[in-house]
Design a protein around this motif. Sequence first.
Motif, PDB file in Angstrom:
ATOM      1  N   THR A 178      16.322  31.103  33.492  1.00  0.00           N
ATOM      2  CA  THR A 178      15.249  30.675  34.390  1.00  0.00           C
ATOM      3  C   THR A 178      15.634  29.311  34.962  1.00  0.00           C
ATOM      4  O   THR A 178      16.584  28.665  34.496  1.00  0.00           O
ATOM      5  N   ASP A 179      14.898  28.845  35.953  1.00  0.00           N
ATOM      6  CA  ASP A 179      15.213  27.530  36.532  1.00  0.00           C
ATOM      7  C   ASP A 179      15.187  26.431  35.477  1.00  0.00           C
ATOM      8  O   ASP A 179      15.974  25.480  35.532  1.00  0.00           O
ATOM      9  N   HIS A 180      14.277  26.554  34.518  1.00  0.00           N
ATOM     10  CA  HIS A 180      14.125  25.514  33.505  1.00  0.00           C
ATOM     11  C   HIS A 180      15.107  25.668  32.340  1.00  0.00           C
ATOM     12  O   HIS A 180      15.021  24.906  31.376  1.00  0.00           O
ATOM     13  N   SER A 181      16.035  26.604  32.449  1.00  0.00           N
ATOM     14  CA  SER A 181      17.095  26.707  31.442  1.00  0.00           C
ATOM     15  C   SER A 181      18.117  25.588  31.596  1.00  0.00           C
ATOM     16  O   SER A 181      18.892  25.322  30.673  1.00  0.00           O
ATOM     17  N   PHE A 182      18.123  24.928  32.757  1.00  0.00           N
ATOM     18  CA  PHE A 182      19.225  24.043  33.117  1.00  0.00           C
ATOM     19  C   PHE A 182      18.867  22.570  32.957  1.00  0.00           C
ATOM     20  O   PHE A 182      17.795  22.122  33.378  1.00  0.00           O
ATOM     21  N   ASP A 183      19.792  21.828  32.376  1.00  0.00           N
ATOM     22  CA  ASP A 183      19.732  20.370  32.369  1.00  0.00           C
ATOM     23  C   ASP A 183      20.294  19.891  33.701  1.00  0.00           C
ATOM     24  O   ASP A 183      21.483  20.065  33.977  1.00  0.00           O
ATOM     25  N   LEU A 184      19.450  19.299  34.534  1.00  0.00           N
ATOM     26  CA  LEU A 184      19.854  18.882  35.873  1.00  0.00           C
ATOM     27  C   LEU A 184      20.363  17.451  35.929  1.00  0.00           C
ATOM     28  O   LEU A 184      20.630  16.932  37.014  1.00  0.00           O
ATOM     29  N   SER A 185      20.528  16.811  34.778  1.00  0.00           N
ATOM     30  CA  SER A 185      20.835  15.381  34.773  1.00  0.00           C
ATOM     31  C   SER A 185      22.152  15.064  35.474  1.00  0.00           C
ATOM     32  O   SER A 185      22.259  14.051  36.165  1.00  0.00           O
ATOM     33  N   TYR A 186      23.165  15.895  35.310  1.00  0.00           N
ATOM     34  CA  TYR A 186      24.452  15.616  35.952  1.00  0.00           C
ATOM     35  C   TYR A 186      24.305  15.629  37.472  1.00  0.00           C
ATOM     36  O   TYR A 186      24.769  14.726  38.162  1.00  0.00           O
ATOM     37  N   ALA A 187      23.650  16.658  37.992  1.00  0.00           N
ATOM     38  CA  ALA A 187      23.508  16.787  39.440  1.00  0.00           C
ATOM     39  C   ALA A 187      22.614  15.699  40.022  1.00  0.00           C
ATOM     40  O   ALA A 187      22.753  15.343  41.193  1.00  0.00           O
ATOM     41  N   ARG A 188      21.704  15.161  39.215  1.00  0.00           N
ATOM     42  CA  ARG A 188      20.763  14.157  39.719  1.00  0.00           C
ATOM     43  C   ARG A 188      21.204  12.729  39.423  1.00  0.00           C
ATOM     44  O   ARG A 188      20.523  11.788  39.805  1.00  0.00           O
ATOM     45  N   ASP A 189      22.318  12.570  38.749  1.00  0.00           N
ATOM     46  CA  ASP A 189      22.825  11.252  38.409  1.00  0.00           C
ATOM     47  C   ASP A 189      23.894  10.873  39.417  1.00  0.00           C
ATOM     48  O   ASP A 189      25.009  11.379  39.380  1.00  0.00           O
ATOM     49  N   ALA A 190      23.570   9.962  40.336  1.00  0.00           N
ATOM     50  CA  ALA A 190      24.508   9.606  41.408  1.00  0.00           C
ATOM     51  C   ALA A 190      25.806   9.035  40.861  1.00  0.00           C
ATOM     52  O   ALA A 190      26.849   9.121  41.509  1.00  0.00           O
ATOM     53  N   GLU A 216      22.801  15.968  48.267  1.00  0.00           N
ATOM     54  CA  GLU A 216      21.488  16.590  48.401  1.00  0.00           C
ATOM     55  C   GLU A 216      21.031  17.038  47.024  1.00  0.00           C
ATOM     56  O   GLU A 216      21.749  17.737  46.313  1.00  0.00           O
ATOM     57  N   SER A 217      19.831  16.642  46.648  1.00  0.00           N
ATOM     58  CA  SER A 217      19.342  16.960  45.302  1.00  0.00           C
ATOM     59  C   SER A 217      19.135  18.449  45.130  1.00  0.00           C
ATOM     60  O   SER A 217      18.780  19.166  46.069  1.00  0.00           O
ATOM     61  N   ILE A 218      19.360  18.895  43.903  1.00  0.00           N
ATOM     62  CA  ILE A 218      19.007  20.262  43.551  1.00  0.00           C
ATOM     63  C   ILE A 218      17.492  20.407  43.645  1.00  0.00           C
ATOM     64  O   ILE A 218      16.741  19.530  43.205  1.00  0.00           O
ATOM     65  N   ALA A 219      17.036  21.493  44.223  1.00  0.00           N
ATOM     66  CA  ALA A 219      15.598  21.699  44.405  1.00  0.00           C
ATOM     67  C   ALA A 219      14.870  21.672  43.065  1.00  0.00           C
ATOM     68  O   ALA A 219      15.439  21.996  42.026  1.00  0.00           O
ATOM     69  N   ASP A 220      13.604  21.288  43.101  1.00  0.00           N
ATOM     70  CA  ASP A 220      12.818  21.252  41.871  1.00  0.00           C
ATOM     71  C   ASP A 220      12.737  22.643  41.258  1.00  0.00           C
ATOM     72  O   ASP A 220      12.400  23.617  41.941  1.00  0.00           O
ATOM     73  N   PRO A 221      13.046  22.777  39.980  1.00  0.00           N
ATOM     74  CA  PRO A 221      12.979  24.093  39.333  1.00  0.00           C
ATOM     75  C   PRO A 221      11.541  24.602  39.257  1.00  0.00           C
ATOM     76  O   PRO A 221      10.606  23.823  39.114  1.00  0.00           O
ATOM     77  N   GLN A 222      11.404  25.895  39.363  1.00  0.00           N
ATOM     78  CA  GLN A 222      10.092  26.538  39.322  1.00  0.00           C
ATOM     79  C   GLN A 222       9.820  27.089  37.926  1.00  0.00           C
ATOM     80  O   GLN A 222      10.717  27.569  37.248  1.00  0.00           O
ATOM     81  N   HIS A 223       8.562  27.019  37.522  1.00  0.00           N
ATOM     82  CA  HIS A 223       8.183  27.524  36.203  1.00  0.00           C
ATOM     83  C   HIS A 223       8.231  29.050  36.177  1.00  0.00           C
ATOM     84  O   HIS A 223       8.037  29.722  37.189  1.00  0.00           O
ATOM     85  N   SER A 224       8.511  29.571  35.001  1.00  0.00           N
ATOM     86  CA  SER A 224       8.563  31.014  34.777  1.00  0.00           C
ATOM     87  C   SER A 224       7.883  31.326  33.450  1.00  0.00           C
ATOM     88  O   SER A 224       7.942  30.510  32.518  1.00  0.00           O
ATOM     89  N   PRO A 225       7.254  32.481  33.330  1.00  0.00           N
ATOM     90  CA  PRO A 225       6.678  32.843  32.025  1.00  0.00           C
ATOM     91  C   PRO A 225       7.731  33.042  30.947  1.00  0.00           C
ATOM     92  O   PRO A 225       7.407  33.137  29.767  1.00  0.00           O
TER      93      PRO A 225
END
Length: 382
Positions: free
Chosen positions: A171-183, A192-201
């Motif tokens: 799911t989108d929230h499976s991923f640690d986005l810190s690398y992509a968001r750390d300039a 360009e920032s990775i889009a905000d992950p969407q919640h999933s059940p």
Amino acid sequence: MQLNSYDDFTPLREIVVGSAENYLSHDRDITFELFHHDNMRGFRSDWAYPRLAIADGDRTAQNWIIKRRYTEELHEDVENLAAALAALGVTVHRPLALPPDAAPIAGLGWQAAPTPALNIRDNTLILGDEIIETPPAIRSRYLETRLLSPVFRRYYEAGARWTTMPRPTLTDHSFDLSYARDAATTLGGPTESIADPQHSPYDIGFEMMLDGAQVLRLGRDLVINIAQDNHRMAVDWLQRHVGNRYRIHRVYRMADNHIDSMLLALRPGAFLARHEGIRDMLPESLRSWKFIVPPEPDPSAFPIYDDNDLVLTSPYIDLNVLSVDENTVLVNEDCPGLLKTLDASGFTTVPVRHRHRRLFGGGFHCFTLDTRRTGACEDYLS
């Protein structure tokens, strides 16, 4: 057909070469964008680069069609690679081909068009007599190793062990986005920032993800690149799994994912490296090895692509060479600077054509999985 592979440089006897047949498109969703983040910006202008459009909340993945000429030439080059290895006396195995009308694959809350088993170094790690299927990070590659199952089964029936690491839900929230968001970790240029992950059940938080191409195999020692928590969790699992059979050395953020276009061991005591600074990132016992650093890539060595062609790798992809033994290296024929550097360092180079390496995310090391080399579980660090 005995599985035995502990390194990337002792004499090669058997190998699997991936398949490019029917590589027709990329499924561009958050998993694809995140995985290729480092190379999809910085080398070209991001404000002109074809990013994944999100309009009115529509987060459906785009199926990005690849020009037919490129896919046909890629297939031709991969088949020539397999033939070149066979001509050197190596037994070559192949995966199943992806059919042209392959149905989409699906997980919990997502669907993706599958890709062929081309970059087969990614989702499998060979450790001695064990096949380890690693947890994929891109949805379209979730079932890729099933195309390798006939090969794996033959090795298993001949006595190999066959293991699968825990599979992520992705799911989108499976991923640690810190690398992509750390300039501070990016390679330069606007990001360009990775889009905000969407919640999933089906969210369960960060999950294990690791590619075999993040692992540098040196007999008893494994040097593994970790860029974020998904990698860390997977390496923790691997550490428990191998116990004291291997020594694991963690290096941090050498790259976004793969180590094998940054550093490759060509023989004991000699690395092919992107730059000298990599020495300081390695364990102390490896810093005394020779570092062979080729000239900067020549822009004229690459095809010129249109703005709507999706470039997935950096110009350094040609460092992704394949060693047949401690003296013989397969190198892209379009990289004369690298060929001359290795020749001057005492290696015998075998030029092989690979035109569209920047479009399909891999070089000769990525496209192959060495399954039998003569080397044992040696201690190269003591």
